[in-house]
Design a protein around this motif. Structure first.
Motif, PDB file in Angstrom:
ATOM      1  N   ILE A  18       9.677 -16.152  10.166  1.00 19.98           N
ATOM      2  CA  ILE A  18      10.302 -16.103  11.501  1.00 19.98           C
ATOM      3  C   ILE A  18       9.506 -16.935  12.489  1.00 19.98           C
ATOM      4  O   ILE A  18      10.052 -17.663  13.317  1.00 19.98           O
ATOM      5  N   ARG A  19       8.149 -16.797  12.403  1.00 23.47           N
ATOM      6  CA  ARG A  19       7.287 -17.528  13.343  1.00 23.47           C
ATOM      7  C   ARG A  19       7.435 -19.033  13.161  1.00 23.47           C
ATOM      8  O   ARG A  19       7.511 -19.802  14.134  1.00 23.47           O
ATOM      9  N   ASN A  20       7.466 -19.452  11.924  1.00 25.58           N
ATOM     10  CA  ASN A  20       7.557 -20.898  11.651  1.00 25.58           C
ATOM     11  C   ASN A  20       8.908 -21.473  12.049  1.00 25.58           C
ATOM     12  O   ASN A  20       8.987 -22.598  12.548  1.00 25.58           O
ATOM     13  N   GLU A  21      10.014 -20.657  11.811  1.00 30.30           N
ATOM     14  CA  GLU A  21      11.337 -21.213  12.040  1.00 30.30           C
ATOM     15  C   GLU A  21      11.864 -20.961  13.453  1.00 30.30           C
ATOM     16  O   GLU A  21      12.597 -21.794  13.980  1.00 30.30           O
ATOM     17  N   LEU A  22      11.504 -19.815  14.038  1.00 28.06           N
ATOM     18  CA  LEU A  22      12.051 -19.481  15.357  1.00 28.06           C
ATOM     19  C   LEU A  22      11.006 -19.508  16.461  1.00 28.06           C
ATOM     20  O   LEU A  22      11.374 -19.505  17.646  1.00 28.06           O
ATOM     21  N   GLY A  23       9.717 -19.458  16.101  1.00 31.86           N
ATOM     22  CA  GLY A  23       8.677 -19.508  17.121  1.00 31.86           C
ATOM     23  C   GLY A  23       8.069 -18.143  17.381  1.00 31.86           C
ATOM     24  O   GLY A  23       8.551 -17.117  16.915  1.00 31.86           O
ATOM     25  N   VAL A  24       6.998 -18.152  18.176  1.00 35.03           N
ATOM     26  CA  VAL A  24       6.256 -16.917  18.433  1.00 35.03           C
ATOM     27  C   VAL A  24       7.010 -15.985  19.382  1.00 35.03           C
ATOM     28  O   VAL A  24       6.700 -14.800  19.473  1.00 35.03           O
ATOM     29  N   ASP A  25       8.007 -16.465  20.129  1.00 38.22           N
ATOM     30  CA  ASP A  25       8.778 -15.624  21.058  1.00 38.22           C
ATOM     31  C   ASP A  25       9.968 -14.955  20.391  1.00 38.22           C
ATOM     32  O   ASP A  25      10.748 -14.246  21.052  1.00 38.22           O
ATOM     33  N   ALA A  26      10.153 -15.182  19.114  1.00 38.20           N
ATOM     34  CA  ALA A  26      11.277 -14.558  18.415  1.00 38.20           C
ATOM     35  C   ALA A  26      11.086 -13.050  18.342  1.00 38.20           C
ATOM     36  O   ALA A  26       9.962 -12.551  18.317  1.00 38.20           O
ATOM     37  N   ILE A  27      12.189 -12.365  18.350  1.00 32.40           N
ATOM     38  CA  ILE A  27      12.159 -10.899  18.269  1.00 32.40           C
ATOM     39  C   ILE A  27      12.960 -10.454  17.053  1.00 32.40           C
ATOM     40  O   ILE A  27      13.911 -11.115  16.638  1.00 32.40           O
ATOM     41  N   ILE A  28      12.549  -9.315  16.492  1.00 32.22           N
ATOM     42  CA  ILE A  28      13.252  -8.735  15.338  1.00 32.22           C
ATOM     43  C   ILE A  28      14.322  -7.785  15.861  1.00 32.22           C
ATOM     44  O   ILE A  28      14.017  -6.802  16.540  1.00 32.22           O
ATOM     45  N   LEU A  29      15.573  -8.076  15.564  1.00 30.08           N
ATOM     46  CA  LEU A  29      16.685  -7.253  16.041  1.00 30.08           C
ATOM     47  C   LEU A  29      16.923  -6.043  15.158  1.00 30.08           C
ATOM     48  O   LEU A  29      17.237  -4.956  15.642  1.00 30.08           O
ATOM     49  N   ASN A  30      16.773  -6.193  13.865  1.00 28.13           N
ATOM     50  CA  ASN A  30      17.107  -5.081  12.965  1.00 28.13           C
ATOM     51  C   ASN A  30      16.461  -5.309  11.614  1.00 28.13           C
ATOM     52  O   ASN A  30      16.280  -6.461  11.183  1.00 28.13           O
ATOM     53  N   THR A  31      16.091  -4.197  10.966  1.00 27.29           N
ATOM     54  CA  THR A  31      15.604  -4.246   9.587  1.00 27.29           C
ATOM     55  C   THR A  31      16.273  -3.120   8.813  1.00 27.29           C
ATOM     56  O   THR A  31      16.450  -2.026   9.356  1.00 27.29           O
ATOM     57  N   LYS A  32      16.665  -3.374   7.604  1.00 27.16           N
ATOM     58  CA  LYS A  32      17.226  -2.322   6.768  1.00 27.16           C
ATOM     59  C   LYS A  32      17.029  -2.664   5.307  1.00 27.16           C
ATOM     60  O   LYS A  32      16.872  -3.833   4.935  1.00 27.16           O
ATOM     61  N   GLU A  33      17.053  -1.617   4.495  1.00 27.69           N
ATOM     62  CA  GLU A  33      16.861  -1.781   3.053  1.00 27.69           C
ATOM     63  C   GLU A  33      18.209  -2.036   2.394  1.00 27.69           C
ATOM     64  O   GLU A  33      19.186  -1.334   2.659  1.00 27.69           O
ATOM     65  N   ILE A  34      18.283  -3.030   1.545  1.00 27.92           N
ATOM     66  CA  ILE A  34      19.522  -3.371   0.839  1.00 27.92           C
ATOM     67  C   ILE A  34      19.208  -3.521  -0.642  1.00 27.92           C
ATOM     68  O   ILE A  34      18.036  -3.542  -1.055  1.00 27.92           O
ATOM     69  N   ARG A  35      20.255  -3.605  -1.440  1.00 29.53           N
ATOM     70  CA  ARG A  35      20.099  -3.841  -2.884  1.00 29.53           C
ATOM     71  C   ARG A  35      20.776  -5.154  -3.236  1.00 29.53           C
ATOM     72  O   ARG A  35      21.903  -5.419  -2.819  1.00 29.53           O
ATOM     73  N   VAL A  36      20.102  -5.951  -4.024  1.00 30.44           N
ATOM     74  CA  VAL A  36      20.590  -7.284  -4.389  1.00 30.44           C
ATOM     75  C   VAL A  36      20.753  -7.336  -5.905  1.00 30.44           C
ATOM     76  O   VAL A  36      19.877  -6.854  -6.642  1.00 30.44           O
ATOM     77  N   GLY A  37      21.866  -7.938  -6.326  1.00 29.15           N
ATOM     78  CA  GLY A  37      22.098  -8.074  -7.754  1.00 29.15           C
ATOM     79  C   GLY A  37      22.615  -6.800  -8.378  1.00 29.15           C
ATOM     80  O   GLY A  37      23.183  -5.940  -7.722  1.00 29.15           O
ATOM     81  N   GLY A  38      22.394  -6.635  -9.650  1.00 30.95           N
ATOM     82  CA  GLY A  38      22.857  -5.445 -10.348  1.00 30.95           C
ATOM     83  C   GLY A  38      24.270  -5.608 -10.869  1.00 30.95           C
ATOM     84  O   GLY A  38      24.892  -6.672 -10.771  1.00 30.95           O
TER      85      GLY A  38
END
Length: 446
Positions: A18-38
């Protein structure tokens, strides 16, 4: 605003991205656990989805650089010693980059959740991440608690009232345990007579107030039973002094009898009619509207034949006037009504439409002492709406409890008139006497 989604194994992996792509002022809006594949939603790997964003035009957002123009590359000549130096420099750069990632994670956690993660930051980035996750869960739980409905003012008042009642009950229970034996015996006697608890408590309190005892709460204090019974008798006589029954007046022309089924209305009419005819020499007549019960008319007709008095039968309110005209030469008329379920107010109003309401008429509500007090109270309450306040009690010989008379008199103002105690006509009936009733209610002190 620029928004970007990252799918990583854990949150720390997303922070440098996030820091590299959006910068140090970027904020995290949401985090959640997901399942991939299967397969069909099963056996998928757990991943963390991170949504980050940064305002458009932010100074900290990395500005994409235009790629340099390609220059013809020269093939340098590299010696083995230079290759070793380049390898050492690459390893140092990788280590420095990893250190920068850890510092960035610490800085992100510290800025967003300080001071909760400060102590964990001093330990390691992994500890900072654990605290970061814990704080997020705590915030989510707090948000869920805030969404729960709060206790309303009415619910709070109800809870306080229940608590107060519980305290009062506990206080009464403690007082009962230390009550002298004589007072406890009196209370047990009144319970057997089915006197309401409210009246029992009131009577006991007045007795305690009159007793010349310094400390009734002392278990060693002795109170004479005969003294308690004498004081109770005086108090009850005072309570009932205005309920002494009077005989049927000479100016009374009509007496109506109402009440539930099977309480003894017809037999009570025969007893009173015999008293008025044989003992007082009055000219008596009968009217009955009890056409619902089989042989009810025949029963009253038998009594009328024995006493040599006329009988009129009415089938509707419109026939009542006709019946009274037929008996206008009678000094006293007894009117029998059909017994119904008088807990239903509709039946009460139906019977009330048959009654004469002039000043020379009286109405007796007939109740059996063998009935439950709750039912008797319900019936009496419905009739009291129409001004009926005189009661004739029957079947005293079939029960040992007579507390209902006291309850209805003091709680609903119903005046006892006669007490019937058998089937013999005309003997087994008497006017209500307060002294006799109180003596029966209290029984012997020993």
């Amino acid at each position: 605003m620029k928004v970007k989604r990252y799918v990583v194994n854990a949150l720390p992996e997303a922070l440098p991205m996030i820091r590299n792509e959006l910068g140090v002022d970027a904020i995290i809006l949401n985090t959640k656990e997901i399942r991939v594949g299967g397969f069909l939603g099963m056996f998928g790997k757990k991943k963390t989805e991170v949504i980050a964003a940064i305002e458009a035009g932010s100074k900290s957002a990395p500005t994409p650089k235009s790629p340099p123009r390609p220059q013809p590359a020269k093939q340098p000549t590299v010696s083995p010693s230079m290759m070793a130096s380049i390898g050492a420099m690459s390893s140092t750069a990788v280590a420095e980059q990893q250190t920068m990632k850890e510092k960035q994670l610490i800085q992100e956690a510290t800025v967003q959740f300080a001071p909760d993660v400060t102590e964990a930051v001093r330990v390691s980035p992994a500890a900072a991440y654990e605290v970061l996750t814990g704080v997020q869960q705590q915030q989510q739980q707090s948000s869920a608690d805030n969404r729960k409905p709060r206790m309303t003012e009415e619910e709070l008042i109800t809870e306080i009232r229940d608590m107060k009642q519980w305290i009062v009950r506990m206080s009464k229970q403690q007082k009962l345990e230390t009550r002298p034996e004589a007072l406890q015996a009196l209370q047990d006697r009144l319970h057997e007579q089915e006197v309401s608890q409210k009246l029992i408590d009131q009577l006991i309190e007045e007795i305690e107030g009159r007793l010349e005892v310094s400390d009734l709460s002392n278990p060693t204090t002795t109170v004479d039973r005969s003294t308690v019974w004498l004081i109770a008798e005086q108090i009850l006589l005072d309570w009932l002094k205005d309920f002494e029954a009077s005989v049927i007046g000479r100016d009374t022309h009509v007496i109506h009898f109402v009440g539930p089924t099977g309480v003894g209305k017809t037999t009570s009419i025969a007893k009173l009619a015999a008293e008025q005819t044989l003992k007082l020499g009055r000219k008596v007549g009968f009217i009955t509207s009890d056409t619902y019960r089989i042989a009810a008319v025949d029963q009253l007709r038998t009594y009328a034949t024995i006493l040599n008095v006329p009988l009129e039968v009415v089938f509707s309110p419109s026939e009542v006037s006709r019946a009274f005209r037929q008996l206008e030469d009678r000094e006293l008329i007894f009117m029998d009504t059909a017994g119904r379920n008088f807990r239903n107010e509709l039946y009460v109003s139906e019977v009330n439409s048959l009654l004469q309401t002039d000043r020379r008429s009286e109405t007796f509500l007939v109740l059996s002492l063998t009935g439950k007090y709750a039912d008797m109270s319900s019936v009496a309450e419905n009739f009291a709406k129409y001004g009926i306040d005189r009661v004739l009690y029957t079947k005293q010989d079939e029960t040992n409890a007579c507390g209902a008379i006291l309850n209805l008199a003091l709680e609903q103002g119903l005046r006892p008139t006669y007490i019937a105690y058998g089937q013999t006509v005309p003997d087994d009936i008497t006017t209500f006497k307060v002294a006799s009733y109180v003596s029966q209610l209290l029984g012997a002190s020993q």
